[in-house]
Each structure stands twice: as structure tokens, then as C-alpha cells.
Design a protein around this motif. Structure first.
Motif, mmCIF file in Angstrom:
data_model
loop_
_atom_site.group_PDB
_atom_site.id
_atom_site.type_symbol
_atom_site.label_atom_id
_atom_site.label_comp_id
_atom_site.label_asym_id
_atom_site.label_seq_id
_atom_site.Cartn_x
_atom_site.Cartn_y
_atom_site.Cartn_z
ATOM 1 N N GLU A 1 0.859 -1.190 0.000
ATOM 2 C CA GLU A 1 0.000 0.000 0.000
ATOM 3 C C GLU A 1 0.894 1.239 0.000
ATOM 4 O O GLU A 1 1.918 1.242 0.679
ATOM 5 C CB GLU A 1 -0.800 -0.046 1.304
ATOM 6 N N LEU A 2 0.535 2.251 -0.720
ATOM 7 C CA LEU A 2 1.351 3.469 -0.701
ATOM 8 C C LEU A 2 0.844 4.397 0.397
ATOM 9 O O LEU A 2 -0.346 4.391 0.717
ATOM 10 C CB LEU A 2 1.283 4.161 -2.064
ATOM 11 N N PRO A 3 1.755 5.160 1.014
ATOM 12 C CA PRO A 3 1.315 6.031 2.115
ATOM 13 C C PRO A 3 0.272 7.040 1.649
ATOM 14 O O PRO A 3 0.257 7.434 0.491
ATOM 15 C CB PRO A 3 2.598 6.736 2.548
ATOM 16 N N ARG A 4 -0.584 7.430 2.578
ATOM 17 C CA ARG A 4 -1.657 8.369 2.221
ATOM 18 C C ARG A 4 -1.091 9.730 1.861
ATOM 19 O O ARG A 4 -1.516 10.363 0.911
ATOM 20 C CB ARG A 4 -2.624 8.527 3.405
ATOM 21 N N LEU A 5 -0.108 10.185 2.644
ATOM 22 C CA LEU A 5 0.405 11.545 2.424
ATOM 23 C C LEU A 5 1.782 11.505 1.807
ATOM 24 O O LEU A 5 2.588 10.625 2.122
ATOM 25 C CB LEU A 5 0.524 12.275 3.759
ATOM 26 N N SER A 6 2.067 12.494 0.981
ATOM 27 C CA SER A 6 3.404 12.580 0.385
ATOM 28 C C SER A 6 4.423 12.891 1.476
ATOM 29 O O SER A 6 4.091 13.488 2.503
ATOM 30 C CB SER A 6 3.419 13.692 -0.659
ATOM 31 N N ARG A 7 5.681 12.520 1.213
ATOM 32 C CA ARG A 7 6.760 12.847 2.157
ATOM 33 C C ARG A 7 6.823 14.346 2.395
ATOM 34 O O ARG A 7 7.025 14.813 3.495
ATOM 35 C CB ARG A 7 8.108 12.443 1.561
ATOM 36 N N LYS A 8 6.661 15.096 1.286
ATOM 37 C CA LYS A 8 6.839 16.559 1.389
ATOM 38 C C LYS A 8 5.837 17.160 2.365
ATOM 39 O O LYS A 8 6.188 17.974 3.204
ATOM 40 C CB LYS A 8 6.641 17.194 0.010
ATOM 41 N N LEU A 9 4.566 16.769 2.220
ATOM 42 C CA LEU A 9 3.575 17.401 3.098
ATOM 43 C C LEU A 9 3.595 16.805 4.496
ATOM 44 O O LEU A 9 3.263 17.485 5.465
ATOM 45 C CB LEU A 9 2.180 17.333 2.486
ATOM 46 N N ALA A 15 6.257 16.196 6.028
ATOM 47 C CA ALA A 15 7.373 16.861 6.715
ATOM 48 C C ALA A 15 7.090 18.346 6.969
ATOM 49 O O ALA A 15 7.845 19.012 7.663
ATOM 50 C CB ALA A 15 8.642 16.724 5.877
ATOM 51 N N LEU A 16 6.025 18.856 6.389
ATOM 52 C CA LEU A 16 5.772 20.306 6.470
ATOM 53 C C LEU A 16 5.259 20.685 7.866
ATOM 54 O O LEU A 16 4.259 20.141 8.327
ATOM 55 C CB LEU A 16 4.726 20.685 5.412
ATOM 56 N N ALA A 17 5.958 21.627 8.508
ATOM 57 C CA ALA A 17 5.512 22.077 9.836
ATOM 58 C C ALA A 17 4.361 23.066 9.671
ATOM 59 O O ALA A 17 4.393 23.883 8.761
ATOM 60 C CB ALA A 17 6.677 22.747 10.554
ATOM 61 N N PRO A 18 3.361 23.014 10.552
ATOM 62 C CA PRO A 18 2.314 24.035 10.472
ATOM 63 C C PRO A 18 2.889 25.388 10.855
ATOM 64 O O PRO A 18 3.880 25.459 11.576
ATOM 65 C CB PRO A 18 1.274 23.575 11.491
ATOM 66 N N SER A 19 2.302 26.458 10.356
ATOM 67 C CA SER A 19 2.796 27.789 10.711
ATOM 68 C C SER A 19 2.519 28.039 12.194
ATOM 69 O O SER A 19 1.365 28.138 12.620
ATOM 70 C CB SER A 19 2.092 28.847 9.853
ATOM 71 N N ALA A 20 3.593 28.122 12.993
ATOM 72 C CA ALA A 20 3.428 28.275 14.447
ATOM 73 C C ALA A 20 2.759 29.598 14.771
ATOM 74 O O ALA A 20 1.964 29.698 15.702
ATOM 75 C CB ALA A 20 4.779 28.194 15.128
ATOM 76 N N THR A 21 3.077 30.622 13.983
ATOM 77 C CA THR A 21 2.509 31.937 14.299
ATOM 78 C C THR A 21 1.011 31.927 14.036
ATOM 79 O O THR A 21 0.227 32.412 14.844
ATOM 80 C CB THR A 21 3.198 33.031 13.468
ATOM 81 N N LEU A 22 0.602 31.308 12.913
ATOM 82 C CA LEU A 22 -0.834 31.250 12.628
ATOM 83 C C LEU A 22 -1.533 30.366 13.650
ATOM 84 O O LEU A 22 -2.667 30.631 14.036
ATOM 85 C CB LEU A 22 -1.098 30.738 11.201
ATOM 86 N N SER A 23 -0.846 29.317 14.147
ATOM 87 C CA SER A 23 -1.554 28.441 15.079
ATOM 88 C C SER A 23 -1.668 29.085 16.457
ATOM 89 O O SER A 23 -2.697 28.946 17.112
ATOM 90 C CB SER A 23 -0.989 27.025 15.075
ATOM 91 N N VAL A 24 -0.659 29.842 16.895
ATOM 92 C CA VAL A 24 -0.795 30.580 18.166
ATOM 93 C C VAL A 24 -1.961 31.562 18.038
ATOM 94 O O VAL A 24 -2.824 31.678 18.918
ATOM 95 C CB VAL A 24 0.502 31.349 18.516
ATOM 96 N N ASP A 25 -1.997 32.230 16.910
ATOM 97 C CA ASP A 25 -3.038 33.221 16.675
ATOM 98 C C ASP A 25 -4.435 32.572 16.673
ATOM 99 O O ASP A 25 -5.367 33.069 17.301
ATOM 100 C CB ASP A 25 -2.758 33.877 15.316
ATOM 101 N N ALA A 26 -4.533 31.416 15.998
ATOM 102 C CA ALA A 26 -5.837 30.743 15.911
ATOM 103 C C ALA A 26 -6.296 30.294 17.298
ATOM 104 O O ALA A 26 -7.468 30.469 17.664
ATOM 105 C CB ALA A 26 -5.742 29.556 14.960
ATOM 106 N N LYS A 27 -5.364 29.738 18.096
ATOM 107 C CA LYS A 27 -5.734 29.274 19.437
ATOM 108 C C LYS A 27 -6.198 30.444 20.298
ATOM 109 O O LYS A 27 -7.194 30.365 20.997
ATOM 110 C CB LYS A 27 -4.518 28.630 20.118
#
Ligand code: PLP
Length: 413
Positions: free
Chosen positions: A13-21, A23-35
Motif C-alpha cells: 500500500e502506498l502512504p496516504r500523504l506525500s513525504r513533502k507534506l 514533513a511540512l511544519a504548520p505555521s506556528a505563528t498562525l496556530s498561536v493566533d488561531a488558538k
């Protein structure tokens, strides 16, 4: 050890998500802001030093231009993928007016904000394994954009002892035969640092001598204080212009973060490749937003000066209150709208019954105990610091920093 990918493919079975995505970190600044915004929406009295956006509304003449554009059927259509010709022309004129850089419209590509322009530039310039030097503390997007494009982010650490600035000797230590690009930002997010002309000149010459591209982020060009002068790297060192991509946009200067208009200025072959890329990915930036940006660039520029004046007052207030806090040391921010204090004096201590081992712990405590949202330095490759955006009202700054001062005062050994 087998990776998740190998395990999945062994299981047929191939993985659901690509390696690239993956490995992608969420934007910490946007997530602090959203919380923080979610807490606020739930009725908490939260003060948010998280967001990297002016708190002012977009000036009325820009909004009026957009309203008029909405009613004009011509702006209901696609524009060329690289942007409206009149906007590109206005960007050329603005760049000459504000930074003295001469370009032609064929070098300009309008993108969905400066962030998209950075991703465009990385995609256009980097092949797999090409290295991009990124001075830390860095804006969270740079390493992610480099990595998404297949490049390898190479972090060059700096700290408050050098005003968070790199010099040529440091860059030289990290240069290899794979070094393709340097990311250069002044004024800086997250530190508020600014490079002097002579420092820019030395870095520009080093890049030119070593045939290294410079991604030159000028998004905060107007947010400079205390008589300091902003200098554009390809103007200071014209030899670098043929290997330079300048990124800019209207988000910060005209309080237009939500409109999503930025651009890059690159050598013609690179700009043409980026237009081609956008034509296959995003097509054009919203037509109405482009016309709003045109009004911003061509309209009354005194709106910028009055916002910058307010930011300067808030900068001084933020710096003076931070400087008086227990366990905190802060260098004076010179540009943009961020302060980047060291909290190392609080690490290992106990505050409100909790042992604080990192700036991330402290940021968590600040929101939990004081209802103050700040972004931990970990998000910018600089543990031991916090980033505070002072793009909020004077009253909120004073209240938020008083809450933090009270919290930090209670630190035990
Ligand atoms: N560059 C820096 C250093 C930034 O801080 C930001 C936004 O936070 C941007 C570029 C891009 O802004 P936008 O995509 O809104 O134009």
C-alpha cells in the motif's frame, strides 16, 4: 529501521500523504493566533501578541477602489498569470520611488502575498539538494518553502549578542559547493533587527563573489524607526542584481494582509519561469485585490507614515516595559513590528507552580495563566526567546505586558 514509506509499500500500500507534506511544519505563528482567537471567541479576555499583521483597517481609498472594481465586469475575469499590466507598472514605479531599484515590468510577478512569492522563488531556483542559507532566528516560512521546493535549508545561527545579524565570516563557514541561495531579510521578522548599509554591502559582495542568489525579503521596508535608513541589497550592490529576487507586497505597508497581494522582482528569465509556474498552479491573484493594491501603491502615501508613527510609539512602549521585567533581556527592535526578548533568565525556574524549562513552556504558561498569547522562539529556530508582535493598541500592549510582568515576578528559584 524501515521507514513508514517502506513499511507501507511492503504491505502493498502506498502512504496516504506525500513525504513533502508529511514533513511540512504548520505555521506556528498562525496556530498561536488561531488558538488565542478561539479562546477570545469563547469569552476569555485574551491579549494577542501573536499576529504578524497591522491592527489598522485598510485605508478607505483602497477599499473604495476595490468596491468600484467589484462593480466593474472587467474585474470579474482572469488577469494575466503574472499580474495586471498596470499593477506591474505601478510596482516598477514604487520600487524606484521607495528603494531606488530600477526594474522593468517583465521582471515583476504578482503573487498571492509575499509568502507565495517566496515559494515561487524557491521553486524557480532550487533543485533537489541545493542548499539555501537561512540566518536564524528566521521567519517560519523560509525553511519550509526551501524544503518544499526540494532544497536543503542550512540554518546559520545568530543571537542577541550580534543584534541577531549574520556576517560574512559566519556565512562563509556554511558555504559549500551546493550553496545556491541566501535568504536575507531586513527589517527582520521575528527579531526587528536591521542591517546597516555597510553590513548589507559586505553580504551582497560576498554573494556576488560566490555567485550565490539572494532572496531579499523587503516586506517590512517601511517599518523603520528612529531615523534609521532602509537599504535595498541589489541597490547597494548592483553586481548582485542578476542573481537577486526581491520580495515585497502590500500586506504590511497598507494593512492589507487579507487581500493577498505580493510580488517578486527577479531577472527576466526567472520571472518568466515563475509566470509559467503560476499559470499552471494558481493562475492570477484575485483581480479585485490587484486593483486594490494598485490604488494603494498609487494613492496617498501619508497613510503609511501615520501607521508607522503609531508603531514607533508602541515599539518604545513594548521595549521599555520588557526591559524592566524580571528574567527578561531585550535588545531594542529597530524595524518591523516585533520584539524578540530573551527569557533565558526564567528557564529552570518555577512559575505559578510549573517548572519552566523552555520558551515553549513559558509561552504555554503565559496563555494559560495570564491570557497573553506570544510565540515561542522555538518556532523561529531560536529557543530561549519569545516573539511579541506590537501590532495592537497601546492600551492592550500596556495591559498584556503588565500581566506578563506580574507573572514573571512570581518566578521562584
Ligand atoms: N516575509 C516576512 C518576513 C513576513 O513576516 C511575512 C508575513 O508575515 C511575509 C513575508 C509575507 O506576507 P504576505 O504573504 O502577507 O505578503
Amino acid at each position: 529501521m524501515t521507514t513508514q514509506y517502506e513499511q507501507a509499500s511492503q504491505a502493498g500500500e502506498l502512504p496516504r500523504l506525500s513525504r513533502k507534506l508529511k514533513a511540512l511544519a504548520p505555521s506556528a505563528t498562525l496556530s498561536v493566533d488561531a488558538k488565542a482567537k478561539a479562546l477570545k471567541a469563547a469569552g476569555e479576555d485574551v491579549i494577542i501578541f501573536g499576529a504578524g499583521e497591522p491592527d489598522f483597517p485598510t485605508p478607505p481609498h483602497i477599499v473604495e477602489a476595490a468596491v468600484a472594481a467589484c462593480s466593474d465586469p472587467r474585474s470579474h475575469k482572469y488577469t494575466p498569470a503574472g499580474g495586471l499590466p498596470e499593477l506591474k507598472q505601478a510596482i516598477v514605479a514604487k520600487t524606484l520611488r521607495d528603494s531606488g531599484l530600477q526594474a522593468d515590468p517583465g521582471q515583476v510577478v504578482v503573487a498571492n502575498g509575499g509568502k507565495h512569492a517566496i515559494y515561487d522563488a524557491c521553486t524557480a531556483l532550487l533543485d533537489d539538494g541545493d542548499e539555501a542559507l537561512i540566518p536564524a532566528p528566521y521567519w517560519t516560512t523560509y525553511p519550509e518553502a526551501v524544503a518544499l521546493a526540494g532544497g536543503r535549508p542550512v540554518i546559520v545561527d545568530t543571537d542577541d549578542s550580534t543584534g541577531f545579524k549574520v556576517n560574512v565570516e559566519q556565512l562563509e563557514q556554511y558555504r559549500t559547493s551546493h550553496t545556491k541561495m541566501l535568504v536575507f531579510v531586513s527589517p527582520s521578522n521575528p527579531t526587528g533587527a536591521m542591517y546597516d548599509r555597510s553590513e548589507i554591502e559586505a553580504i551582497g559582495r560576498w554573494a556576488a563573489d560566490n555567485r550565490i542568489w539572494v532572496l531579499c525579503d523587503e516586506i517590512y521596508e517601511h517599518f523603520v524607526y528612529a531615523e534609521r535608513q532602509q537599504h535595498s541589497l541589489p541597490v547597494v550592490v548592483p553586481e548582485v542584481a542578476d542573481r537577486c529576487v526581491v520580495v515585497n507586497g502590500v500586506s504590511k505597508t497598507y494593512a492589507m494582509t487579507g487581500w493577498r497581494v505580493g510580488w517578486l522582482i527577479a531577472p527576466g528569465d526567472v520571472a518568466a519561469a515563475v509566470v509559467n509556474f503560476q499559470s499552471q498552479t494558481t493562475s492570477n491573484v484575485a483581480n479585485v485585490s490587484q486593483l486594490a493594491a494598485l490604488a494603494a501603491l498609487q494613492g496617498d502615501q501619508s497613510v503609511v507614515a501615520s501607521m508607522v508613527e503609531a508603531f514607533d510609539r508602541r515599539r518604545r512602549l513594548t521595549y521599555s516595559m520588557l526591559s524592566e521585567m524580571d528574567g527578561i533581556s531585550c535588545i531594542e527592535p529597530q524595524g518591523a513590528f516585533y520584539a524578540f526578548p530573551s527569557v533565558k533568565g526564567l528557564l529552570g525556574r518555577t512559575i505559578a507552580g510549573k517548572q519552566i524549562n523552555s520558551s515553549a513552556d513559558l509561552a504555554e504558561l503565559a496563555i494559560a495563566e495570564a491570557k497573553v498569547a506570544v510565540v515561542p522562539g522555538e518556532a523561529f529556530g531560536a529557543p530561549g526567546f519569545l516573539r511579541l508582535s506590537y501590532a495592537l493598541s497601546d492600551e492592550q500592549i500596556a495591559e498584556g505586558l503588565s500581566r506578563l510582568a506580574k507573572l514573571f515576578e512570581s518566578a521562584g528559584e
